[in-house]
Design an enzyme around this catalytic site. Structure first.
Site, PDB file in Angstrom:
ATOM      1  N   HIS A  16      -3.415  -3.505  -5.817  1.00  0.00           N
ATOM      2  CA  HIS A  16      -3.524  -3.111  -4.352  1.00  0.00           C
ATOM      3  C   HIS A  16      -4.899  -3.223  -3.953  1.00  0.00           C
ATOM      4  O   HIS A  16      -5.819  -2.401  -4.585  1.00  0.00           O
ATOM      5  CB  HIS A  16      -2.948  -1.624  -4.339  1.00  0.00           C
ATOM      6  CG  HIS A  16      -3.306  -0.981  -3.067  1.00  0.00           C
ATOM      7  ND1 HIS A  16      -3.683   0.360  -2.609  1.00  0.00           N
ATOM      8  CD2 HIS A  16      -3.217  -1.510  -1.740  1.00  0.00           C
ATOM      9  CE1 HIS A  16      -3.599   0.635  -1.403  1.00  0.00           C
ATOM     10  NE2 HIS A  16      -3.325  -0.425  -0.760  1.00  0.00           N
ATOM     11  N   ASN A  76      -4.961   6.469  -1.053  1.00  0.00           N
ATOM     12  CA  ASN A  76      -4.182   6.841   0.042  1.00  0.00           C
ATOM     13  C   ASN A  76      -3.661   8.272  -0.167  1.00  0.00           C
ATOM     14  O   ASN A  76      -3.221   9.174   0.880  1.00  0.00           O
ATOM     15  CB  ASN A  76      -2.982   5.933   0.294  1.00  0.00           C
ATOM     16  CG  ASN A  76      -3.692   4.592   1.106  1.00  0.00           C
ATOM     17  OD1 ASN A  76      -4.911   5.024   1.751  1.00  0.00           O
ATOM     18  ND2 ASN A  76      -3.066   3.805   1.304  1.00  0.00           N
ATOM     19  N   SER A 123       0.954  -1.422  -0.047  1.00  0.00           N
ATOM     20  CA  SER A 123      -0.115   0.128   0.069  1.00  0.00           C
ATOM     21  C   SER A 123       0.916   1.416  -0.107  1.00  0.00           C
ATOM     22  O   SER A 123       0.243   2.309  -0.164  1.00  0.00           O
ATOM     23  CB  SER A 123      -0.811  -0.118   1.122  1.00  0.00           C
ATOM     24  OG  SER A 123      -0.565  -0.258   2.501  1.00  0.00           O
ATOM     25  N   GLU A 156      -6.448  -1.024  -7.101  1.00  0.00           N
ATOM     26  CA  GLU A 156      -5.606  -0.142  -7.760  1.00  0.00           C
ATOM     27  C   GLU A 156      -4.598  -1.192  -8.584  1.00  0.00           C
ATOM     28  O   GLU A 156      -3.753  -1.904  -8.072  1.00  0.00           O
ATOM     29  CB  GLU A 156      -4.885   0.665  -7.060  1.00  0.00           C
ATOM     30  CG  GLU A 156      -6.006   1.871  -6.478  1.00  0.00           C
ATOM     31  CD  GLU A 156      -5.098   2.688  -5.338  1.00  0.00           C
ATOM     32  OE1 GLU A 156      -5.668   4.021  -5.168  1.00  0.00           O
ATOM     33  OE2 GLU A 156      -3.988   2.421  -4.854  1.00  0.00           O
TER      34      GLU A 156
HETATM   35  P1  NAI Z   1      -0.227  -9.201   8.038  1.00  0.00           P
HETATM   36  O1  NAI Z   1       0.535  -9.058   9.063  1.00  0.00           O
HETATM   37  O2  NAI Z   1      -1.927  -9.404   8.498  1.00  0.00           O
HETATM   38  O3  NAI Z   1       0.067 -10.532   7.426  1.00  0.00           O
HETATM   39  C1  NAI Z   1       1.303 -10.258   6.602  1.00  0.00           C
HETATM   40  C2  NAI Z   1       1.760 -12.107   6.614  1.00  0.00           C
HETATM   41  O4  NAI Z   1       2.832 -12.252   5.773  1.00  0.00           O
HETATM   42  C3  NAI Z   1       2.030 -12.603   7.889  1.00  0.00           C
HETATM   43  O5  NAI Z   1       0.971 -13.860   8.177  1.00  0.00           O
HETATM   44  C4  NAI Z   1       3.300 -12.994   7.753  1.00  0.00           C
HETATM   45  O6  NAI Z   1       3.756 -14.539   8.680  1.00  0.00           O
HETATM   46  C5  NAI Z   1       3.642 -13.207   6.330  1.00  0.00           C
HETATM   47  N1  NAI Z   1       4.985 -12.937   5.848  1.00  0.00           N
HETATM   48  C6  NAI Z   1       5.630 -11.984   6.473  1.00  0.00           C
HETATM   49  N2  NAI Z   1       6.855 -12.211   5.973  1.00  0.00           N
HETATM   50  C7  NAI Z   1       6.965 -13.081   4.852  1.00  0.00           C
HETATM   51  C8  NAI Z   1       7.814 -13.553   3.959  1.00  0.00           C
HETATM   52  N3  NAI Z   1       9.072 -13.371   3.724  1.00  0.00           N
HETATM   53  N4  NAI Z   1       7.352 -14.634   3.237  1.00  0.00           N
HETATM   54  C9  NAI Z   1       6.256 -15.113   3.347  1.00  0.00           C
HETATM   55  N5  NAI Z   1       5.372 -14.673   4.198  1.00  0.00           N
HETATM   56  C10 NAI Z   1       5.637 -13.761   5.079  1.00  0.00           C
HETATM   57  O7  NAI Z   1      -0.368  -7.826   6.987  1.00  0.00           O
HETATM   58  P2  NAI Z   1      -1.544  -7.596   6.088  1.00  0.00           P
HETATM   59  O8  NAI Z   1      -2.260  -6.491   6.552  1.00  0.00           O
HETATM   60  O9  NAI Z   1      -2.401  -8.738   5.425  1.00  0.00           O
HETATM   61  O10 NAI Z   1      -0.632  -6.587   4.820  1.00  0.00           O
HETATM   62  C11 NAI Z   1       0.003  -7.585   3.835  1.00  0.00           C
HETATM   63  C12 NAI Z   1       0.363  -6.384   2.735  1.00  0.00           C
HETATM   64  O11 NAI Z   1      -0.774  -6.025   2.485  1.00  0.00           O
HETATM   65  C13 NAI Z   1       1.237  -5.329   3.162  1.00  0.00           C
HETATM   66  O12 NAI Z   1       1.939  -5.052   2.146  1.00  0.00           O
HETATM   67  C14 NAI Z   1       0.305  -4.321   3.402  1.00  0.00           C
HETATM   68  O13 NAI Z   1       1.074  -2.980   3.313  1.00  0.00           O
HETATM   69  C15 NAI Z   1      -0.659  -4.510   2.307  1.00  0.00           C
HETATM   70  N6  NAI Z   1      -1.914  -3.965   2.689  1.00  0.00           N
HETATM   71  C16 NAI Z   1      -2.691  -4.047   3.899  1.00  0.00           C
HETATM   72  C17 NAI Z   1      -4.042  -3.575   3.851  1.00  0.00           C
HETATM   73  C18 NAI Z   1      -4.478  -3.511   5.320  1.00  0.00           C
HETATM   74  O14 NAI Z   1      -5.463  -2.843   5.413  1.00  0.00           O
HETATM   75  N7  NAI Z   1      -4.247  -4.348   6.157  1.00  0.00           N
HETATM   76  C19 NAI Z   1      -4.724  -2.903   2.896  1.00  0.00           C
HETATM   77  C20 NAI Z   1      -3.951  -2.939   1.688  1.00  0.00           C
HETATM   78  C21 NAI Z   1      -2.801  -3.319   1.602  1.00  0.00           C
END
Ligand code: NAI
Length: 505
Positions: free
Chosen positions: A144, A194, A123, A156
């Protein structure tokens, strides 16, 4: 370019909130999906959670049991990343860290077939930067999604400097085939949503800081006059101040400290206090059990109004006149410059000047400015601000008139542009700037703001409805009042106004 065939294997990396949601969306669209997370067991747990969620839809009769089983059967958890070598599209949704994501993309490039698309759900990170250093940066594209991915329509499709436009088009078509509402965006800080949404929070925070009114009143105005689903304080309480503040800081830093994006000290203080919003039990509002939600302040008036005088027309606010007539108020019409006179009071739609300033400049006494409403035929509430010379009796007459039109009236301190007008002018300004800089088309930017953050209108279409000239004048007046670059109008607004064109032309 066509959408990916729905037999194509989609791999999702990261089984957190976003990864699980995206995996569900792809599986619902018919793709076989492999889900990988480097935390052992996380992918399988996420699929169990999706299954339970789909189960609730079956109970509500929104999904049939066979469809649920078919979707879940298409989802496969992986314990080793190597097993996704046969994917046609990999979407990463891992931790938001540039180096970690770059490392993953390098690994994927070595692992996956040459025609596999590599999408990132980042994001805030630059797609250009994520792709740099790969042998084939052209296949890295941002995809996105918004949270929760199965419910939010917007995606996006973000192109970096090296991204192949044909591949971006393929992901656009694919997101569309998945039932989403895609838009194209150029990789710039904040992409579309954003970035363009920042003034929605910033202007309310500033109004609060400058003592315009309390949170409940400002929120009610954004809802009942602005047509937004929530005001900025209830919305940031829901998002979490840590997250919302971090996004603002990241956009502010990424634009080299441009004052348009300056973070708010009020919000910083909430973060420092641990008042993160609903999730911590307290933010701008108190969510403790039994805590009373403050209500919006509004003015009553005992003045009896039977007649008013309309000089000229009220422009976008003209439907108020019909509401007055429908309520039995006699409206005497004569030529003029868009004023409503009632008793000793003069009412006018704000143009971004302070009420006292306009009263002095235009030689008006007892000037009561009213705010923009998204739809004056329906609005339930309106903000007013009074010039310093306004007598209590004149104010009462103005309030009584607006109440006759069926509006609740909330008084703001004399601040330029009131609440809705300045917020909408600044949203339109940011959207215009994004068009000017080629971040997205006017149509895509408006669509993104409606589908991604549920705005009642796209900011550019809204500016067209108000009039590009009126928005420009509001911003010029805000800039004059504050003496700050924050309110400088986008060149695109000035140019379109000079050309006599609309933003959507
Ligand atoms: P989260 O923390 O809920 O999930 C991330 C997951 O990735 C975790 O389960 C973790 O164990 C895993 N992980 C971390 N490093 C890893 C690796 N090297 N290889 C494999 N798995 C790995 O995070 P969330 O909220 O799901 O966000 C994920 C992505 O989506 C980020 O880039 C965030 O910026 C983006 N995003 C988040 C939004 C939100 O509202 N939470 C909205 C839109 C985009």
């Amino acid at each position: 370019m066509h959408a990916l065939d729905n037999n194509a294997l989609v791999a999702v990396i990261g089984a957190g909130a976003m990864g699980a949601g995206i995996a569900q969306v792809a599986a619902q669209a018919g793709h076989p999906v492999k889900l990988y997370d480097n935390r052992p067991g996380a992918a399988a747990q996420a699929i169990d959670a999706i299954d339970r969620q789909l189960g609730r839809l079956v109970e509500k009769g929104k999904l049939d049991a066979a469809a649920r089983s078919a979707i879940v059967a298409r989802l496969q958890p992986l314990e080793a990343i190597e097993a996704l070598a046969d994917a046609r599209l990999v979407i990463e949704a891992i931790v938001e860290n540039l180096e970690v994501k770059r490392g993953l993309l390098r690994q994927l490039e070595a692992l996956c077939a040459a025609d596999c698309l590599l999408a990132s759900n980042t994001s805030s990170l630059s797609i250009t930067s994520l792709a740099a250093g790969l042998h084939h940066p052209e296949r890295v594209i941002g995809m996105h999604f918004f949270n929760p991915a199965p419910l939010m329509a917007l995606v996006e499709i973000v192109s970096g400097l090296a991204s192949d436009p044909a591949l971006a088009q393929c992901l656009y078509a694919t997101a569309s085939a998945w039932g989403k509402q895609p838009v194209h965006a150029r990789s710039t800080p904040g992409f579309i949503v954003n970035r363009v949404a920042r003034p929605f929070y910033a202007e309310s925070l500033r109004l609060l800081q400058e003592g315009a009114a309390d949170c409940a009143t400002l929120d009610a105005l954004m809802r009942d006059a602005g047509g937004f689903r929530m005001g900025a304080f209830e919305l940031t309480d829901l998002i979490g101040h840590d997250i919302n503040y971090a996004v603002t800081c990241s956009v502010f830093d990424a634009y080299y400290g441009d004052f348009r994006f300056q973070p708010s000290l009020i919000q910083k203080e909430l973060v420092e206090a641990g008042r993160l919003g609903r999730k911590s039990g307290r933010g701008f509002y108190d969510y403790a059990a039994g805590a009373e939600r403050p209500s919006a302040a509004e003015l009553d008036s005992a003045a009896e109004i039977a007649t008013c005088v309309l000089e000229g027309d009220l422009g976008v606010a003209q439907p108020l006149v019909q509401r007055l007539k429908d309520a039995g108020v006699a409206v005497i019409e004569r030529a003029g410059s868009g004023l409503l006179r009632v008793g000793d009071a003069v009412l006018a739609l704000s143009d971004g000047r302070l009420a006292s300033q306009r009263a002095g400049e235009d030689g008006l006494r007892n000037l009561v400015l009213f705010d923009l409403a998204e739809d004056y035929t329906q609005a339930a509430r309106i903000a007013i601000a009074c010039s310093a010379d306004t007598t209590p009796a004149a104010r009462d007459q103005a309030v009584a008139l607006l109440r006759r039109a069926g509006l609740r009236v909330s008084l703001l301190a004399d601040l330029p542009g009131l609440a809705v007008l300045r917020s909408v002018a600044m949203l339109a300004n940011e959207a215009a700037e994004a068009v000017l800089h080629g971040v997205g088309s006017a149509a895509d930017i408006d669509l993104a703001m409606r589908a991604g953050v549920n705005y009642p209108r796209g900011p550019l279409a809204w500016a067209d409805a108000i009039g590009v000239g009126a928005v420009l004048r509001t911003l010029d007046n805000l800039q004059r009042a504050y003496g700050e670059e924050r309110y400088r109008p986008s060149l695109l607004l000035r140019r379109r106004h000079a050309e006599g064109r609309r933003l959507h032309d």
